[in-house]
Scaffold this active site. Structure first.
Site, mmCIF file in Angstrom:
data_model
loop_
_atom_site.group_PDB
_atom_site.id
_atom_site.type_symbol
_atom_site.label_atom_id
_atom_site.label_comp_id
_atom_site.label_asym_id
_atom_site.label_seq_id
_atom_site.Cartn_x
_atom_site.Cartn_y
_atom_site.Cartn_z
ATOM 1 N N ASP A 21 -38.523 -28.783 66.330
ATOM 2 C CA ASP A 21 -37.580 -27.779 66.840
ATOM 3 C C ASP A 21 -37.352 -26.687 65.797
ATOM 4 O O ASP A 21 -37.326 -26.962 64.595
ATOM 5 C CB ASP A 21 -36.249 -28.459 67.206
ATOM 6 C CG ASP A 21 -35.395 -27.596 68.123
ATOM 7 O OD1 ASP A 21 -35.876 -26.536 68.586
ATOM 8 O OD2 ASP A 21 -34.237 -27.973 68.379
ATOM 9 N N ASN A 69 -40.144 -27.533 79.177
ATOM 10 C CA ASN A 69 -40.702 -26.360 78.475
ATOM 11 C C ASN A 69 -41.531 -25.462 79.391
ATOM 12 O O ASN A 69 -41.802 -24.307 79.065
ATOM 13 C CB ASN A 69 -41.527 -26.771 77.258
ATOM 14 C CG ASN A 69 -40.707 -27.249 76.088
ATOM 15 O OD1 ASN A 69 -41.147 -28.059 75.290
ATOM 16 N ND2 ASN A 69 -39.470 -26.768 75.964
HETATM 17 C C1 FPP Z 1 -39.573 -26.087 69.675
HETATM 18 O O1 FPP Z 1 -39.184 -24.951 68.967
HETATM 19 C C2 FPP Z 1 -41.021 -26.195 69.686
HETATM 20 C C3 FPP Z 1 -41.797 -26.288 70.809
HETATM 21 C C4 FPP Z 1 -41.242 -26.294 72.168
HETATM 22 C C5 FPP Z 1 -43.258 -26.358 70.694
HETATM 23 C C6 FPP Z 1 -43.776 -27.187 69.570
HETATM 24 C C7 FPP Z 1 -45.206 -26.923 69.427
HETATM 25 C C8 FPP Z 1 -45.904 -26.828 68.277
HETATM 26 C C9 FPP Z 1 -45.422 -27.157 66.946
HETATM 27 C C10 FPP Z 1 -47.281 -26.338 68.324
HETATM 28 C C11 FPP Z 1 -48.154 -27.064 69.258
HETATM 29 C C12 FPP Z 1 -48.596 -28.324 68.689
HETATM 30 C C13 FPP Z 1 -49.771 -28.869 68.953
HETATM 31 C C14 FPP Z 1 -50.091 -30.189 68.396
HETATM 32 C C15 FPP Z 1 -50.788 -28.199 69.760
HETATM 33 P P1 FPP Z 1 -38.444 -23.821 69.782
HETATM 34 O O2 FPP Z 1 -39.448 -22.873 70.302
HETATM 35 O O3 FPP Z 1 -37.566 -24.449 70.811
HETATM 36 O O4 FPP Z 1 -37.599 -23.184 68.649
HETATM 37 P P2 FPP Z 1 -36.186 -22.466 68.843
HETATM 38 O O5 FPP Z 1 -35.236 -23.534 69.307
HETATM 39 O O6 FPP Z 1 -35.898 -22.000 67.470
HETATM 40 O O7 FPP Z 1 -36.373 -21.354 69.823
#
Ligand code: FPP
Length: 239
Positions: A21, A69
């Site tokens: 996150d 998501n």
């Molecule tokens: C949450 O941060 C993150 C995600 C929903 C995606 C996580 C994905 C990756 C690390 C990359 C993909 C991984 C692989 C293995 C292909 P957020 O976007 O919710 O952050 P925020 O809360 O700060 O907006």
């Protein structure tokens, strides 16, 4: 290696689960796009997973894409899906060289066909590796997992009357040990439908650090905290 940590005394959790996150906020702080935040998270995840297994963790689960998501913008969802395809194309060799078995937890629908294809290929090609498991929770929801397990159970004709928790666990997406240590980066204090069954007795840890900055040293510091925890599994202290 952090000189302040006595590595000989660290307790190593068997199964560590991470809610990835803070990629978006990490990017915003730097004037970058959310996509660039995910790219940074992606790079960090690969390094961190290897480090965790090197420390002796047997299973590392990452919540990389929840069923919810899919509500994000087309651009962001598309970018994340492309990263999964890249994971296969650019990192299969690395998983093989490091003897890492890759498994996935989650539903098929509505994943794009190309993602399901590389997902299955990655799992198939690494299935005999023995140096630790990386479990990607992709299109994953904890309640959905339990519902899906119940459906599989009903279809199997199993003896429901005498069903044990251990037997039920075998119907989940993956047959993995319970989570010992659950980490959610970026200071958010929620479980967000993550591994509901497996997290029942996990120790929780909520560092403020956003995921792209949660590096090997931060994980080692998390292990120090885990080592301090007194896990009683419902029993009375010093009983
Ligand atoms: C949450 O941060 C993150 C995600 C929903 C995606 C996580 C994905 C990756 C690390 C990359 C993909 C991984 C692989 C293995 C292909 P957020 O976007 O919710 O952050 P925020 O809360 O700060 O907006």
């Amino acid at each position: 290696m952090n000189p302040d940590i006595d590595f000989a005394t660290l307790k190593i959790p068997r199964h560590v689960a991470i809610i990835v996150d803070g990629n978006g906020r990490w990017a915003k702080e730097r004037g970058l796009t959310r996509m660039q935040g995910h790219d940074a998270g992606f790079d960090n995840l690969k390094a961190l997973a290897k480090h965790m297994l090197k420390r002796g963790v047997q299973v590392a689960s990452f919540y990389v894409f929840s069923t919810e998501n899919f509500k994000r913008s087309v651009e962001e969802v598309g970018h994340l899906m492309d990263l999964f395809v890249m994971l296969y194309k650019h990192n299969l060799r690395d998983f093989m060289e490091n003897n890492i078995k890759v498994v996935f937890s989650g539903r098929d629908e509505p994943l794009p066909a190309k993602v399901m294809q590389v997902r299955d290929e990655l799992a198939e090609q690494t299935k005999n590796n023995t140096g630790g498991i990386v479990n990607f929770c992709l299109n994953y929801g904890g309640r959905a997992e339990i519902v899906d397990a119940v459906k599989k159970l009903a279809a199997s004709g199993a003896d429901i009357e005498n069903l044990t928790e251990e037997q039920f666990g075998k119907y989940l997406y993956q047959d993995l040990p319970d989570v010992d240590f659950m980490i959610r980066t970026s200071g958010e204090l929620r479980l967000s439908n993550f591994l509901l069954w497996q997290n029942s007795y996990a120790e929780f840890y909520f560092p403020e650090t956003k995921f792209p900055d949660f590096h090997e040293d931060d994980f080692d510091r998390a292990l120090v905290e885990y080592t301090r925890r007194d896990r009683r599994f419902g029993a009375i202290k010093n009983a």
